[in-house]
Design a protein around this motif. Structure first.
Motif, PDB file in Angstrom:
ATOM      1  N   MET A   1      16.445 -10.087   2.941  1.00 32.00           N
ATOM      2  CA  MET A   1      17.038  -8.955   3.633  1.00 32.00           C
ATOM      3  C   MET A   1      18.089  -9.467   4.624  1.00 32.00           C
ATOM      4  N   THR A   2      19.125  -8.675   4.767  1.00 34.67           N
ATOM      5  CA  THR A   2      20.184  -8.970   5.725  1.00 34.67           C
ATOM      6  C   THR A   2      20.331  -7.792   6.664  1.00 34.67           C
ATOM      7  N   THR A   3      20.455  -8.095   7.941  1.00 34.59           N
ATOM      8  CA  THR A   3      20.717  -7.067   8.936  1.00 34.59           C
ATOM      9  C   THR A   3      22.181  -7.146   9.324  1.00 34.59           C
ATOM     10  N   VAL A   4      22.825  -5.991   9.312  1.00 33.49           N
ATOM     11  CA  VAL A   4      24.245  -5.907   9.641  1.00 33.49           C
ATOM     12  C   VAL A   4      24.372  -5.201  10.988  1.00 33.49           C
ATOM     13  N   LEU A   5      25.166  -5.805  11.871  1.00 28.65           N
ATOM     14  CA  LEU A   5      25.518  -5.164  13.131  1.00 28.65           C
ATOM     15  C   LEU A   5      26.979  -4.790  13.052  1.00 28.65           C
ATOM     16  N   CYS A   6      27.253  -3.501  13.175  1.00 26.75           N
ATOM     17  CA  CYS A   6      28.619  -2.992  13.183  1.00 26.75           C
ATOM     18  C   CYS A   6      28.867  -2.343  14.538  1.00 26.75           C
ATOM     19  N   LEU A   7      29.870  -2.826  15.243  1.00 33.91           N
ATOM     20  CA  LEU A   7      30.260  -2.263  16.528  1.00 33.91           C
ATOM     21  C   LEU A   7      31.677  -1.734  16.366  1.00 33.91           C
ATOM     22  N   CYS A   8      31.882  -0.464  16.762  1.00 38.53           N
ATOM     23  CA  CYS A   8      33.222   0.107  16.603  1.00 38.53           C
ATOM     24  C   CYS A   8      33.437   1.287  17.545  1.00 38.53           C
ATOM     25  N   GLN A   9      34.693   1.577  17.757  1.00 35.93           N
ATOM     26  CA  GLN A   9      35.113   2.733  18.540  1.00 35.93           C
ATOM     27  C   GLN A   9      35.440   3.850  17.556  1.00 35.93           C
ATOM     28  N   VAL A  10      34.879   5.035  17.791  1.00 36.73           N
ATOM     29  CA  VAL A  10      35.187   6.183  16.943  1.00 36.73           C
ATOM     30  C   VAL A  10      35.932   7.220  17.769  1.00 36.73           C
ATOM     31  N   GLY A  11      36.684   8.062  17.095  1.00 36.80           N
ATOM     32  CA  GLY A  11      37.464   9.081  17.800  1.00 36.80           C
ATOM     33  C   GLY A  11      36.604  10.149  18.441  1.00 36.80           C
ATOM     34  N   ASP A  12      35.556  10.571  17.741  1.00 38.03           N
ATOM     35  CA  ASP A  12      34.655  11.612  18.225  1.00 38.03           C
ATOM     36  C   ASP A  12      33.298  11.410  17.563  1.00 38.03           C
ATOM     37  N   PHE A  13      32.323  10.976  18.347  1.00 36.86           N
ATOM     38  CA  PHE A  13      31.004  10.649  17.814  1.00 36.86           C
ATOM     39  C   PHE A  13      30.404  11.815  17.038  1.00 36.86           C
ATOM     40  N   ASP A  14      30.524  13.016  17.567  1.00 36.58           N
ATOM     41  CA  ASP A  14      29.904  14.182  16.933  1.00 36.58           C
ATOM     42  C   ASP A  14      30.527  14.515  15.580  1.00 36.58           C
ATOM     43  N   VAL A  15      31.768  14.134  15.371  1.00 36.12           N
ATOM     44  CA  VAL A  15      32.419  14.305  14.075  1.00 36.12           C
ATOM     45  C   VAL A  15      32.058  13.126  13.158  1.00 36.12           C
ATOM     46  N   TRP A  16      32.073  11.922  13.722  1.00 39.09           N
ATOM     47  CA  TRP A  16      31.833  10.710  12.945  1.00 39.09           C
ATOM     48  C   TRP A  16      30.427  10.634  12.356  1.00 39.09           C
ATOM     49  N   ARG A  17      29.405  10.940  13.151  1.00 37.33           N
ATOM     50  CA  ARG A  17      28.027  10.707  12.710  1.00 37.33           C
ATOM     51  C   ARG A  17      27.645  11.402  11.411  1.00 37.33           C
ATOM     52  N   PRO A  18      27.853  12.708  11.241  1.00 35.55           N
ATOM     53  CA  PRO A  18      27.461  13.313   9.966  1.00 35.55           C
ATOM     54  C   PRO A  18      28.250  12.749   8.781  1.00 35.55           C
ATOM     55  N   GLN A  19      29.495  12.365   9.011  1.00 33.81           N
ATOM     56  CA  GLN A  19      30.283  11.771   7.931  1.00 33.81           C
ATOM     57  C   GLN A  19      29.725  10.407   7.555  1.00 33.81           C
ATOM     58  N   PHE A  20      29.341   9.622   8.560  1.00 31.44           N
ATOM     59  CA  PHE A  20      28.727   8.317   8.302  1.00 31.44           C
ATOM     60  C   PHE A  20      27.459   8.494   7.478  1.00 31.44           C
ATOM     61  N   GLU A  21      26.615   9.409   7.908  1.00 33.03           N
ATOM     62  CA  GLU A  21      25.346   9.609   7.210  1.00 33.03           C
ATOM     63  C   GLU A  21      25.559  10.118   5.791  1.00 33.03           C
ATOM     64  N   ARG A  22      26.531  10.966   5.598  1.00 36.41           N
ATOM     65  CA  ARG A  22      26.798  11.486   4.261  1.00 36.41           C
ATOM     66  C   ARG A  22      27.408  10.423   3.357  1.00 36.41           C
ATOM     67  N   ASP A  23      28.424   9.745   3.828  1.00 33.13           N
ATOM     68  CA  ASP A  23      29.174   8.834   2.965  1.00 33.13           C
ATOM     69  C   ASP A  23      28.572   7.437   2.875  1.00 33.13           C
ATOM     70  N   PRO A  42      30.663   7.310  25.060  1.00 39.36           N
ATOM     71  CA  PRO A  42      29.878   7.814  23.935  1.00 39.36           C
ATOM     72  C   PRO A  42      30.555   7.666  22.576  1.00 39.36           C
ATOM     73  N   ASN A  43      31.804   7.243  22.550  1.00 39.74           N
ATOM     74  CA  ASN A  43      32.485   7.012  21.280  1.00 39.74           C
ATOM     75  C   ASN A  43      32.497   5.535  20.882  1.00 39.74           C
ATOM     76  N   LEU A  44      31.803   4.705  21.668  1.00 39.32           N
ATOM     77  CA  LEU A  44      31.586   3.305  21.295  1.00 39.32           C
ATOM     78  C   LEU A  44      30.221   3.246  20.628  1.00 39.32           C
ATOM     79  N   VAL A  45      30.210   2.861  19.353  1.00 37.53           N
ATOM     80  CA  VAL A  45      29.027   3.001  18.509  1.00 37.53           C
ATOM     81  C   VAL A  45      28.577   1.639  17.993  1.00 37.53           C
ATOM     82  N   ALA A  46      27.271   1.463  17.953  1.00 39.58           N
ATOM     83  CA  ALA A  46      26.675   0.300  17.293  1.00 39.58           C
ATOM     84  C   ALA A  46      25.781   0.821  16.173  1.00 39.58           C
ATOM     85  N   VAL A  47      25.969   0.270  14.994  1.00 40.86           N
ATOM     86  CA  VAL A  47      25.136   0.606  13.845  1.00 40.86           C
ATOM     87  C   VAL A  47      24.446  -0.672  13.408  1.00 40.86           C
TER      88      VAL A  47
END
Length: 93
Positions: A1-23, A42-47
């Motif tokens: 198993m590999t764990t991936v850490l993704c850190l990024c700035q998004v334009g609008d968290f509330d718009v980004w999150r459902p798109q991330f989960e869907r796509d 709140p638009n700085l995200v870690a996944v």
């Protein structure tokens, strides 16, 4: 198993999150994931996600389709940091 850490700035968290989960989550074979957002920005995200292997993770994260989707979802690609980790210890108290 590999764990991936993704850190990024998004334009609008509330718009980004459902798109991330869907796509990303629904279509790319991720085994598990967690999302954090920065308390001060709140638009700085870690996944953090788990994939079957590093090869599988890199195939997804470095694909042109992933880059296009991230850009379409408002990810600032210049802020994107992706790291691959192996778990070496865990403890819960």
């Amino acid at each position: 198993m590999t764990t991936v850490l993704c850190l990024c700035q998004v334009g609008d968290f509330d718009v980004w999150r459902p798109q991330f989960e869907r796509d990303v989550v629904a279509q790319t074979g991720v085994q598990s994931y967690r999302i954090w957002r920065n308390q001060d920005d709140p638009n700085l995200v870690a996944v953090i996600e788990t994939r079957e292997s590093r090869d599988a993770a890199e195939a997804v994260w470095s694909s042109p389709q992933a880059r296009e989707a991230m850009e379409r979802h408002g990810v600032d690609l210049s802020s994107l940091q992706i790291q691959y980790f192996d778990e070496v210890a865990a403890e819960t108290r």
